[in-house]
Design an enzyme around this catalytic site. Structure first.
Site, PDB file in Angstrom:
ATOM      1  N   SER B 125       0.839  -1.202   0.000  1.00 28.44           N
ATOM      2  CA  SER B 125       0.000   0.000   0.000  1.00 28.44           C
ATOM      3  C   SER B 125       0.868   1.244   0.000  1.00 28.44           C
ATOM      4  O   SER B 125       1.990   1.239   0.525  1.00 28.44           O
ATOM      5  CB  SER B 125      -0.868  -0.001   1.258  1.00 28.44           C
ATOM      6  OG  SER B 125      -1.441   1.262   1.485  1.00 28.44           O
ATOM      7  N   TYR B 149      -0.899   0.085  10.150  1.00 27.93           N
ATOM      8  CA  TYR B 149      -1.155  -0.601   8.877  1.00 27.93           C
ATOM      9  C   TYR B 149       0.009  -0.406   7.904  1.00 27.93           C
ATOM     10  O   TYR B 149       0.521  -1.358   7.323  1.00 27.93           O
ATOM     11  CB  TYR B 149      -2.451  -0.037   8.276  1.00 27.93           C
ATOM     12  CG  TYR B 149      -2.814  -0.548   6.900  1.00 27.93           C
ATOM     13  CD1 TYR B 149      -3.468  -1.758   6.744  1.00 27.93           C
ATOM     14  CD2 TYR B 149      -2.545   0.207   5.764  1.00 27.93           C
ATOM     15  CE1 TYR B 149      -3.827  -2.213   5.478  1.00 27.93           C
ATOM     16  CE2 TYR B 149      -2.896  -0.242   4.502  1.00 27.93           C
ATOM     17  CZ  TYR B 149      -3.543  -1.449   4.368  1.00 27.93           C
ATOM     18  OH  TYR B 149      -3.890  -1.904   3.121  1.00 27.93           O
ATOM     19  N   LYS B 153       2.672  -3.240   6.421  1.00 31.25           N
ATOM     20  CA  LYS B 153       2.915  -3.434   4.990  1.00 31.25           C
ATOM     21  C   LYS B 153       4.403  -3.235   4.676  1.00 31.25           C
ATOM     22  O   LYS B 153       4.978  -3.976   3.860  1.00 31.25           O
ATOM     23  CB  LYS B 153       2.065  -2.469   4.166  1.00 31.25           C
ATOM     24  CG  LYS B 153       0.556  -2.776   4.187  1.00 31.25           C
ATOM     25  CD  LYS B 153       0.218  -4.043   3.426  1.00 31.25           C
ATOM     26  CE  LYS B 153      -1.280  -4.265   3.268  1.00 31.25           C
ATOM     27  NZ  LYS B 153      -1.584  -5.571   2.622  1.00 31.25           N
TER      28      LYS B 153
END
Lengths: 324, 324
Positions: B125, B149, B153
Site C-alpha cells: 500500500s 497498517y 505493509k
C-alpha cells in the site's frame, strides 16, 4: 535510575557500562542499578552505590525478556545482535535474535501498561541501506537492505517508530557506522577486516585485506559509538517527530586512505604487515554497502563525528596502552 | 497451474478470480485449480475444468497457512489484510493479520525446500509512506509510515525482498493506490469515503465527505488493480533486482477534481448528495498519506494507470449496470 543493557558483553556494551559507572548519573538522575544482559554473562566490576545484576540468557526467549522488563528499567539500551556474516549464513538464527528479540522487548514494554514509557535506545546499522545508492545517502533515502542482517535492522526500525508513535515506548534508533578500530579479536562480521587491517599490524601481526584499496566505507570510533548512545539516551525526542531512527555521523574513507593514515601514525613497517588476499564473498557483501552519507539530520540534533581517521588510530593506540 | 489466493473474498480478490476463470490460462499455462481462502469462505461459481477449493480460516494460524502451501501452488496472490482504520484501532489484530500472516506464509514456502519457488504477488500500500513527503514520491523515497497498517505493509515488503533475494520465493510487491470506486458498502478503511462520495450519490443516497476539498490523493480503479495483479503474476522479475516492491501508477486527484468529474459524468443533482461533515480523526490520518507519486519505475516494467477520473466513474457506472 535503573538501566537495562541488552548486549552488555559486547565491545560497545562494555564501554557504555564503563562510561555509565564513571558518570554515576544520567539525564540529571543518579544511576542506582544496571541490569546487564547478554548471551554470555557480562563481567562487570562492583561499583559503589550501583547495584549491578549481570545475567546470561537468550534474547529471543519471550519469558526471559519479559522478566528483564518487569523490573521496569527507566532506560533501555538494546545493543544485542548477531553480526551480518552470521545472520547471512544462518537465516533462522538471524531473524530469531535480531528481529524476534526486538519484538519481544517492545511487547514486554507495552504490556507494562500506560504508566510505563521508558527511553529505548536501539543500535541499528547502515546495513539497512543497499545499492544502488544516491551519492551521499540522506535520512529520506529508501531502506533497501541487501543482507538479512540489514533487513532485520530495518524491520526493528519500523517497529521502534510505530511503538513510539503509539506512545508505548520513547525510542531512538541510531544507525551506527562500522566501528573502527574494534579492540580484541576478529569477529564473524563481514566488516571485521576494517578493524583488522589497523589493529593487527599495530600489534605486530599480519592482517588480511580481502577487498580492493578503492573500497570506500563509513566509519566511527568506539568512543564515538558510546557518545552516540549517551546522547540518544538523554536527548529531547520531540525533535525527531515520528522518524525515530537516524544515520549517525561518520567518516567516509577509502581503504587506501585508511592505510595512508596508518602509515602517517605508525610508519611503513606496520603498513607492510597488511596482506592483500581478495575474497569474492566478502567483496560481494561489501559492494552492497553504502559508502557515504549526509548525516546532517543527526548533526542538527546534537550527534557529532570523529575528526579524522588518523585520530581514530591514535585513540586506539592510546586505549591499547591503557589496557596493557 | 495451481493458484492460491489469500483474501479471495474481498473486492479485489473476487474480481481477480472472475478474471482468471475468464482467461482460463495464465503465463501460458492452463489454470487447473484455484484455492480461494479468506476469513469468510469465498463464494465462487463452478467453472469447467478448474477445481475450485474455497475455504474460510485464519491467516495468522500457522498450521492453516502451512496446509495451504503444502498443496504447492505455482502462483500465490496474498491480498489478505485488515484495513488501516481497524489496524490503527486494534494494534494486536493488525500485527497478527497483516504481518504475522505474511511471516507464516513465507516460512511455509521456504519449508517446502529448494525445488519450490512460487511467484508470490503481495498487495502492499502507499500507506508505507508518511509525511513529510517529497513532491512526487519516487521508489527510492524512505518508507516512514504514520499508521500501524503502513508499518505492517512496510515490514512485509522487507521480508518479501529478503526471501526473494535468498531464492526462497519469487516475490513481487505492488503498492496499490487507494481503489476508487469500490462497489458495495463502506468499510472500516479510513479511505472509505473516497469511494463513498462517488458511489452513494450515484445510487441516489447521501454521502459524507469528512475532509476538505483540497485534499489530494493517489487513486486507481478496481479494473486497474486486477491488471496490476495479472501483470505482477506474469512479468519477468529479473528486471526488479533486489527491490521487488513498486508503487503502482495511479491518478493524483483532489477531492474538488473528483467532485467536478462526478458533475461532468452525472450532473449537479448527484453532486448535491455529498454532505460536508469534517471528521478530525480521519483528517489526521489522511493528512499523513501521500498525495502524488512518480511511478515511472512501475511504468518502465509494464504497469499502467487509468486515463482520467471521469473514466473511472464511467467504468463504475457500467459495472453497476451489469451487476443490476
Amino acid at each position: 535510575m535503573r538501566i537495562l543493557i541488552l548486549g552488555a558483553a559486547g565491545m560497545v556494551g562494555r564501554r557504555l557500562i564503563d562510561r555509565l559507572l564513571a558518570e554515576k548519573t544520567i539525564a540529571g538522575e543518579v544511576i542506582t542499578a544496571i541490569d546487564a544482559f547478554d548471551v554470555v554473562a557480562p563481567q562487570i566490576a562492583a561499583s559503589d552505590g550501583v547495584t549491578i545484576d549481570a545475567k546470561a540468557g537468550d534474547i529471543a526467549d519471550e519469558a526471559t525478556v519479559k522478566a528483564l522488563v518487569d523490573k521496569r528499567p527507566d532506560m533501555i539500551f538494546h545493543l544485542a545482535a548477531i553480526v551480518s556474516g552470521e545472520a547471512e549464513a544462518d537465516f533462522d538464527k538471524g531473524y530469531r535474535i535480531n528481529q524476534q528479540g526486538m519484538s519481544y522487548l517492545l511487547e514486554a514494554i507495552r504490556a507494562e501498561g500506560e504508566n510505563y514509557r521508558p527511553r529505548l535506545v536501539f543500535t541499528s546499522s547502515i546495513a539497512v541501506f543497499g545499492a544502488p545508492f544516491e551519492d551521499k545517502i540522506t535520512d529520506t533515502f529508501l531502506a533497501a537492505p541487501l543482507t538479512s542482517y540489514g533487513t532485520q535492522k530495518a524491520i526493528c526500525e519500523l517497529l521502534l517508530n510505530d511503538y513510539s508513535r503509539k506512545g508505548f515506548v520513547d525510542g531512538v534508533g541510531i544507525r551506527l557506522p562500522t566501528i573502527v578500530v574494534r579492540p580484541g579479536k576478529p569477529n564473524k562480521a563481514a566488516s571485521s577486516f576494517f578493524s583488522g587491517i589497523i589493529r593487527e599490524p599495530l600489534a605486530g601481526e599480519e592482517a588480511i585485506l580481502p577487498v580492493a584499496d578503492d573500497v570506500q566505507h563509513w566509519v566511527a570510533s568506539p568512543a564515538s559509538a558510546v557518545e552516540f548512545l549517551m546522547h540518544a539516551a538523554t536527548m529531547d525526542t520531540d525533535v525527531l517527530g515520528a522518524r525515530r531512527c537516524l544515520t549517525m555521523p561518520g567518516l567516509s574513507v577509502t581503504i587506501a586512505e585508511m592505510i595512508e593514515a596508518l602509515r602517517e601514525v605508525a610508519g611503513d613497517e606496520v603498513v607492510n604487515r597488511i596482506r592483500r588476499e581478495p575474497d569474492a564473498v566478502i567483496e560481494k557483501i561489501v559492494a552492497g554497502w553504502p559508502r557515504d552519507f549526509d548525516a546532517s539530520r543527526a548533526e542538527s540534533v546534537g550527534f557529532s563525528a570523529d575528526k579524522s581517521f588518523a585520530d581514530i588510530i591514535r585513540a586506539h593506540i592510546a586505549a591499547e596502552a591503557v589496557r596493557g
